[in-house]
Design an enzyme around this catalytic site. Structure first.
Site, short mmCIF file in Angstrom:
data_model
loop_
_atom_site.label_atom_id
_atom_site.label_comp_id
_atom_site.label_asym_id
_atom_site.label_seq_id
_atom_site.Cartn_x
_atom_site.Cartn_y
_atom_site.Cartn_z
N ARG A 78 0.85 3.84 -3.16
CA ARG A 78 0.26 5.16 -2.90
C ARG A 78 1.33 6.23 -2.69
O ARG A 78 1.25 7.31 -3.27
CB ARG A 78 -0.66 5.12 -1.68
CG ARG A 78 -1.78 4.11 -1.84
CD ARG A 78 -2.81 4.23 -0.74
NE ARG A 78 -3.59 3.01 -0.65
CZ ARG A 78 -4.85 2.94 -0.23
NH1 ARG A 78 -5.47 4.03 0.15
NH2 ARG A 78 -5.49 1.80 -0.15
N GLU A 127 -12.19 0.69 -9.97
CA GLU A 127 -11.87 -0.29 -11.04
C GLU A 127 -12.81 -0.25 -12.24
O GLU A 127 -12.36 -0.39 -13.38
CB GLU A 127 -11.83 -1.71 -10.46
CG GLU A 127 -10.67 -1.97 -9.50
CD GLU A 127 -10.87 -1.37 -8.11
OE1 GLU A 127 -12.01 -0.99 -7.78
OE2 GLU A 127 -9.88 -1.27 -7.35
N ASP A 147 -4.78 -9.62 -8.31
CA ASP A 147 -4.97 -8.61 -9.38
C ASP A 147 -3.74 -7.91 -9.96
O ASP A 147 -3.34 -8.13 -11.11
CB ASP A 147 -6.02 -7.58 -8.95
CG ASP A 147 -5.83 -7.02 -7.54
OD1 ASP A 147 -4.76 -7.27 -6.95
OD2 ASP A 147 -6.73 -6.33 -7.03
N THR A 167 -0.78 0.93 -10.29
CA THR A 167 -2.08 0.37 -9.90
C THR A 167 -2.90 1.32 -9.03
O THR A 167 -4.06 1.06 -8.75
CB THR A 167 -1.90 -1.01 -9.19
OG1 THR A 167 -3.16 -1.65 -9.14
CG2 THR A 167 -1.32 -0.84 -7.80
N GLU A 170 0.83 -1.21 0.00
CA GLU A 170 0.00 0.00 0.00
C GLU A 170 0.86 1.26 0.00
O GLU A 170 0.57 2.22 -0.71
CB GLU A 170 -0.94 0.01 1.22
CG GLU A 170 -1.97 -1.09 1.25
CD GLU A 170 -3.11 -0.93 0.24
OE1 GLU A 170 -3.10 0.06 -0.51
OE2 GLU A 170 -3.98 -1.80 0.19
C1 DMJ Z 1 -6.33 0.74 -4.79
O1 DMJ Z 1 -5.51 0.99 -3.72
C2 DMJ Z 1 -5.57 0.12 -5.92
O2 DMJ Z 1 -6.28 0.25 -7.08
C3 DMJ Z 1 -5.27 -1.32 -5.68
O3 DMJ Z 1 -4.65 -1.91 -6.78
C4 DMJ Z 1 -6.53 -2.07 -5.38
N1 DMJ Z 1 -7.34 -1.45 -4.39
C5 DMJ Z 1 -7.51 -0.05 -4.33
C6 DMJ Z 1 -8.78 0.50 -4.94
O4 DMJ Z 1 -9.87 -0.26 -4.88
#
Ligand code: DMJ
Length: 662
Positions: free
Chosen positions: A288, A551, A417, A637, A284
């Site tokens: 981020r 998403e 994912d 992501t 995370e």
């Molecule tokens: C985000 O932090 C990112 O997209 C991650 O890959 C998956 N979950 C969250 C959003 O839903």
């Protein structure tokens, strides 16, 4: 020669002598001891004993008297004794003596002996003073209570730590690296007025989310828009690291909200500190913070973002200290101690977590010249390449101690994912030179299509999950990102299957849109089933929530970019309106607990990814394509764009970058 009996007889009188005080007579010696002199000139044994007693009493008195001397004279005695040992008397060199007993100092015509004496005196004084001070301090310490002493030790400790910190905080100069060619950072104004209007609305939503956070949650990681205060989750280790600020920066920049961007930059300059005692999620924080800071750096050119990204990356590196080099899920930023989530199969690390570091780490090596980042992620790739894959699929769990898979669950949604996403994006970000990554992606997608993708009775294409030896016909909101991924990977797919993958992307987008459309709020649930007549709807109560996730909108945007089919803008607008209608409150935006209820309750969290991703993808959906073109930028992501780097040579764990700088 001695025999047993003799020995006993010799000892006889001695035994008797133990009893003089009782007044008993000393027994006469046995005949066997006749050689012992025995006449009146010698003192009797009892007299000898009394004399001995008097003597020892006298000695005890003298010795004891020393302890009754006043303190000063006692110290003096010790001092003088010590001094004699510590300060050798300085002998004046022979022949240097003056007739008057003084020492001649060459060239000064001074008085050597006098000088020596003075020196000796002053040394004695100094030692005496030091000695007395130490004694005084010791006395004072003894007078202090335990708590006072503890507090003192703690203060000393903190001072040492602070000093160390200050020393460490001197920012290391980073090597000068050419800025990769930054293309398409413009305002992306759409020509059509109605599209422009929609885009303005998205900007206004961003401003509401940001302003609310600014007012009620500033510096906290996230916002509670109803309670109007800061929100914390364990992924950031309950520290206040301003996650929303870092996550939102590049969205603010793209949307032209420059005052807000400046505000965020200032906070980061003054407050963002990664040497905190916080146990954070490596994944995370990487997607981020590292991603957010790197994107902010590339967009704005402000050095501070690069420096902070590198400071953070250094703190993440200890997470890789495992027997296999597969990182821990969590690391304490201060101590560097790592561990895994308690809930993960048999102490495993998670595929989507350790497999979603590649993009950011390649950029870190590029910016720092430090190969460690690149090597760490390439090591993960090599290790995975050597492993058996059940049905060609990658299980979600891998034990970092043994290097073995945990439970054989496979998912393109949560836990799996972004591992697949980063294989494709590693290839794109290397200007399509990292063909190893592309091949790994292609193989994985082929297995996913064969084992996980199905069509429902109602004709909806869905991606299920492999669990306990069978396919679970359930799809998560998170899995909806895959529509965009298939479209993004269409170009360059093997056997010229580009059309097929674009079509697959479109089908997933359609299914996910259905999951929104079949609710009361027109917002999608967390997970939906394709079972027993029920299609694209949530069944369990705890899967009916919508937490501002991006998403589905992300897939609409990619599909829009590759097809320009107006339905994607239409669907995106439906979602934006629903969010504004049902999630907006006076203190920001909140998730809702049940998308099938016309009277939903709020979860009271404004997630940082709402500003980083959901609103950014919506804004891009209503912008012209020349804003952030996909040939030059790859979105991580968390929707943080990183520029393409031309990368060559993957042989020896080194990478060579060729950049076309501005
Ligand atoms: C985000 O932090 C990112 O997209 C991650 O890959 C998956 N979950 C969250 C959003 O839903």
């Amino acid at each position: 020669e001695m025999v047993k009996g003799e020995c006993i007889s010799v000892l006889e009188p001695c035994r008797g002598s133990l009893l003089p005080l009782s007044g008993r007579r000393i027994p006469t010696l046995s005949p066997g001891a006749a050689s012992f002199p025995h006449h009146r000139a010698t003192l009797r044994l009892s007299e000898k004993f009394i004399l001995l007693l008097i003597l020892s009493a006298f000695i005890t008195l003298c010795f004891g008297a020393f302890f009754f001397l006043p303190d000063n004279s006692k110290h003096k005695r010790f001092d003088l004794g010590l001094e004699d040992v510590l300060i050798p008397h300085i002998e004046a060199p022979k022949g240097a003596k003056h007739p008057g007993g003084q020492v001649v100092i060459h060239g000064q015509g001074g008085h050597d002996e006098h000088r020596h004496r003075e020196e000796e005196e002053s040394l004695r004084d100094k030692i005496r003073v030091d000695h007395e001070r130490a004694l005084q301090e010791a006395k004072e310490k003894l007078r202090k209570s335990r708590d006072e002493l503890r507090a003192e030790i703690q203060t000393e400790k903190s001072k040492v730590v602070e000093d160390l910190k200050k020393k460490k905080e001197v920012p290391k100069p980073l090597p000068p690296v050419p800025m990769p060619k930054v293309v398409g950072v413009n305002d992306g104004d759409p020509v059509e007025p109605d599209v422009k209007e929609k885009r303005d609305k998205i900007r206004e939503m961003m401003k509401h989310a940001w302003d609310s956070y600014r007012q009620y949650g500033w510096g906290h990681n996230e916002l509670k828009p109803l309670a109007k205060k800061g929100h914390s989750t364990n992924i950031f280790g309950n520290s206040q690291m301003g996650a929303t600020i870092v996550d939102a920066l590049d969205s603010l920049y793209m949307m032209g909200l420059h005052d807000e961007f400046k505000d965020g930059q200032e906070w980061i300059e003054q407050n963002l500190d990664f040497s905190v005692n916080a146990e954070v999620s490596v994944f995370e924080v990487n997607i981020r913070f590292t991603g957010g800071l790197l994107a902010a750096y590339y967009l704005s050119g402000q050095e501070v973002f690069k420096v902070k990204a590198v400071q953070l990356a250094e703190k993440l590196l200890p997470a890789f200290n495992t027997p296999t080099g597969i990182p821990w899920a969590m690391v304490n930023l201060k101590s560097g101690v790592g561990r895994n989530w308690g809930w993960a199969s048999a102490g495993s690390s998670i595929l989507a977590e350790f497999g979603t570091l590649h993009m950011e780490f390649v950029h870190l090596t590029y910016l720092t010249g430090n190969p460690a980042y690149y090597q760490k992620v390439m090591h993960i790739r090599k290790l995975l390449a050597k492993m058996d894959r059940p049905n060609g699929l990658y299980p979600n769990y891998l034990n970092p101690r043994t290097g073995r898979w945990g439970q054989h669950h496979t998912s393109v949604g949560g836990l799996g994912d972004s591992f697949y996403e980063y294989l494709l994006k590693a290839w794109l970000m290397s200007d399509k030179t990292d063909t190893e990554a592309r091949k790994t992606y292609d193989d994985a997608i082929e297995a996913i299509e064969r084992h996980l993708i199905r069509k429902s009775n109602g004709g909806l294409t869905f991606i299920g999950e492999w669990k306990n030896g069978h396919l679970e016909r359930k799809m998560g909101h998170l899995t909806c990102f895959a529509g965009g991924m298939f479209a993004l990977g269409a170009d360059g797919s093997p056997d010229d299957k580009a059309g097929h993958y674009l079509q697959l992307g479109a089908e997933i987008a359609h299914t996910c849109h259905e999951s929104y459309d079949r609710t009361v709020l027109k917002l999608g649930p967390e997970a939906f089933k394709f079972d027993s007549g029920l299609e694209a709807v949530a069944v369990r109560q705890n899967e009916k929530y919508y937490i501002l996730r991006p998403e589905v909108i992300e897939t609409y945007w990619y599909m829009w970019r590759f097809t320009h089919d107006p339905k994607y803008r239409q669907w995106g607008w439906e979602a934006a309106q629903a969010i504004d209608k049902y999630c907006r409150v006076s203190g920001g935006f909140s998730g809702v607990k049940d998308v099938y209820s016309s009277n939903p309750t709020y979860d009271d969290v404004q997630q940082s990814f709402f500003l980083a991703e959901t609103l950014k993808y919506l804004y891009l959906l209503f912008s012209s394509d020349d804003l952030m073109p996909l040939e030059s930028w790859v979105f991580n992501t968390e929707a943080h764009p990183l520029p393409v780097l031309h990368l060559t040579d993957f042989s020896e764990g080194i990478c060579i970058f060729q950049t076309e700088s501005d």
